[in-house]
Design a protein around this motif. Structure first.
Motif, PDB file in Angstrom:
ATOM      1  N   SER A   1       0.826  -1.206   0.000  1.00 46.52           N
ATOM      2  CA  SER A   1       0.000   0.000   0.000  1.00 46.52           C
ATOM      3  C   SER A   1       0.865   1.264   0.000  1.00 46.52           C
ATOM      4  O   SER A   1       0.523   2.251  -0.666  1.00 46.52           O
ATOM      5  N   THR A   2       1.986   1.229   0.720  1.00 43.67           N
ATOM      6  CA  THR A   2       2.868   2.405   0.728  1.00 43.67           C
ATOM      7  C   THR A   2       3.460   2.636  -0.661  1.00 43.67           C
ATOM      8  O   THR A   2       3.505   3.765  -1.155  1.00 43.67           O
TER       9      THR A   2
ATOM     10  N   THR B   1       0.684   3.991  -2.908  1.00 40.80           N
ATOM     11  CA  THR B   1       0.378   5.381  -2.565  1.00 40.80           C
ATOM     12  C   THR B   1       1.436   6.324  -3.141  1.00 40.80           C
ATOM     13  O   THR B   1       1.101   7.363  -3.735  1.00 40.80           O
TER      14      THR B   1
ATOM     15  N   SER C   1      -0.842   6.033   6.763  1.00 38.13           N
ATOM     16  CA  SER C   1      -0.014   7.057   6.119  1.00 38.13           C
ATOM     17  C   SER C   1      -0.162   8.424   6.778  1.00 38.13           C
ATOM     18  O   SER C   1       0.436   9.398   6.341  1.00 38.13           O
TER      19      SER C   1
ATOM     20  N   ALA D   1       2.703   9.930   1.792  1.00 38.14           N
ATOM     21  CA  ALA D   1       2.748   8.488   2.060  1.00 38.14           C
ATOM     22  C   ALA D   1       3.509   8.150   3.338  1.00 38.14           C
ATOM     23  O   ALA D   1       3.204   7.175   4.006  1.00 38.14           O
TER      24      ALA D   1
ATOM     25  N   THR E   1       5.371   2.262   8.679  1.00 37.00           N
ATOM     26  CA  THR E   1       5.033   2.764   7.341  1.00 37.00           C
ATOM     27  C   THR E   1       6.012   3.852   6.910  1.00 37.00           C
ATOM     28  O   THR E   1       6.493   3.862   5.775  1.00 37.00           O
TER      29      THR E   1
ATOM     30  N   ALA F   1      -4.126   5.081  -0.367  1.00 36.46           N
ATOM     31  CA  ALA F   1      -3.532   4.525   0.859  1.00 36.46           C
ATOM     32  C   ALA F   1      -4.573   3.741   1.659  1.00 36.46           C
ATOM     33  O   ALA F   1      -4.334   2.600   2.062  1.00 36.46           O
TER      34      ALA F   1
END
Lengths: 119, 239
Positions: free
Chosen positions: A93-94, A97, B138, B195, B165, B113
């Motif tokens: 997902s990072t 994104t 995020s 992000a 993250t 995200a």
């Protein structure tokens, strides 16, 4: 400095009160940030003491995350059970994104600057 | 021996021990990170958390006991969140200049995200708590924790995962920029700030001040917009 710190606390307090009173779905300090931003826009500048207090706090921002982060130890079981899922989600997902945001902004940003210069 | 136990019992009940442990752990972690050449894999916050968890486990102290004292450091996250308005105000002119591209990139990034996280966790059979704790991953910690609390995740789990993250973003970001041939520092900065929040912002300030400024802007905007959008999104999706 003390005056600036008091302003930050009062913004947070008013933010918490607004969230409580209107039963809003977001945290009080975020509303406090919006209040301070609007106040700064009306004021047309950042008073020295507020800048000092803000920069002082933000320079130690990383340290402030530690107590909450240590809370991961309470969730060992959940992390052990969903560990692979969590890691996969975080990495994929990072990456996605970064990809989407970077691509869109890279395509649009030069146009906006050009238009701005022409207009 | 009995004396030492008595002193320990006395200290455990006072906030001073937790505060000293937290700051000491953070300073040691900062030193370790510097020795490792500032690697994103060994981010000071991640190392500090690992050190403190190991120490607390060793001396058989529960998180509740530790947090009773550490909450005084934790409390400062509130005013620190409010303080984010100052860098945001400093960059208002830039926002006006790139208003629509930034707005569109901001919303697309936040939705990517959140939706990709929810999708991946649900596909892989993660629990509901995991989904809700991961959704704001995020977003900068103080806001992410508030969002997690509102939507029904575990704020402390979210805080930890947000930090992980950030570290992941710092590793992947530069590689992706090379692949996509994104060279504009303002674009790189905004993308990293969106992000990878504070971690990305800190890293961007080492590239250039423009990158850092845009990262800080993205971090603030993502936090604010997410606080409004994510609770609604979760409700709409019915999670």
């Amino acid at each position: 400095m003390l005056y600036g710190f008091l302003v930050l606390l009062i913004c947070q307090l008013v933010g918490e009160l607004i969230v409580r009173y209107l039963d809003l779905p977001f945290p009080g300090p975020v509303v406090g940030m919006a209040i301070l931003l609007i106040a700064l826009m009306i004021n047309g500048g950042v008073p020295d003491s507020i800048r000092q207090a803000s920069e002082g706090l933000l320079s130690y921002l990383a340290l402030l995350f530690v107590p909450a982060g240590v809370g991961l130890m309470v969730h060992f079981q959940l992390i052990a059970a969903d560990g692979l899922t969590i890691l996969t989600a975080l990495v994929l997902s990072t990456a996605l994104t970064l990809l989407v945001t970077g691509f869109i902004l890279n395509r649009m940003a030069p146009d906006a600057i050009e238009k701005d210069q022409k207009g | 021996m009995n004396d030492i136990v008595n002193i320990w019992v006395y200290l455990s009940a006072s906030p001073i021990l937790s505060i000293v442990i937290t700051i000491t752990g953070f300073l040691i972690a900062t030193r370790i990170n510097r020795l490792a050449g500032g690697s994103a894999f060994l981010h000071p916050v991640i190392v500090a958390i690992a050190l403190i968890v190991a120490f607390l486990t060793l001396v058989e102290t529960s998180y509740e006991q530790y947090f009773e004292g550490a909450q005084f450091i934790h409390f400062l996250l509130g005013p620190a969140t409010v303080a984010l308005a100052v860098p945001l105000f400093d960059h208002l002119d830039r926002v006006r200049l790139m208003f629509w591209p930034i707005i569109i990139a901001c919303f697309s990034g936040i939705l990517t995200a959140a939706l990709s996280t929810i999708g991946i966790v649900l596909l892989m059979g993660g629990s509901r708590e995991t989904v809700l704790s991961l959704t704001p991953k995020s977003v900068t910690s103080p806001i992410a924790m508030g969002i997690a609390e509102k939507i029904g995740g575990f704020p402390s789990l979210t805080a930890g995962l947000v930090l992980v993250t950030g570290a992941i973003g710092c590793v992947i970001g530069p590689v992706l920029f090379r692949l996509l041939r994104i060279r504009d520092h303002s674009v790189q900065g905004f993308t990293m700030g969106l992000a990878a929040h504070g971690f990305g912002t800190a890293q961007c300030f080492t590239i250039s001040s423009v990158a850092g400024a845009f990262a800080g802007l993205a971090m603030g905007m993502t936090g604010m917009v997410s606080a409004f959008v994510l609770p609604v999104l979760v409700k709409v999706l019915g999670i």
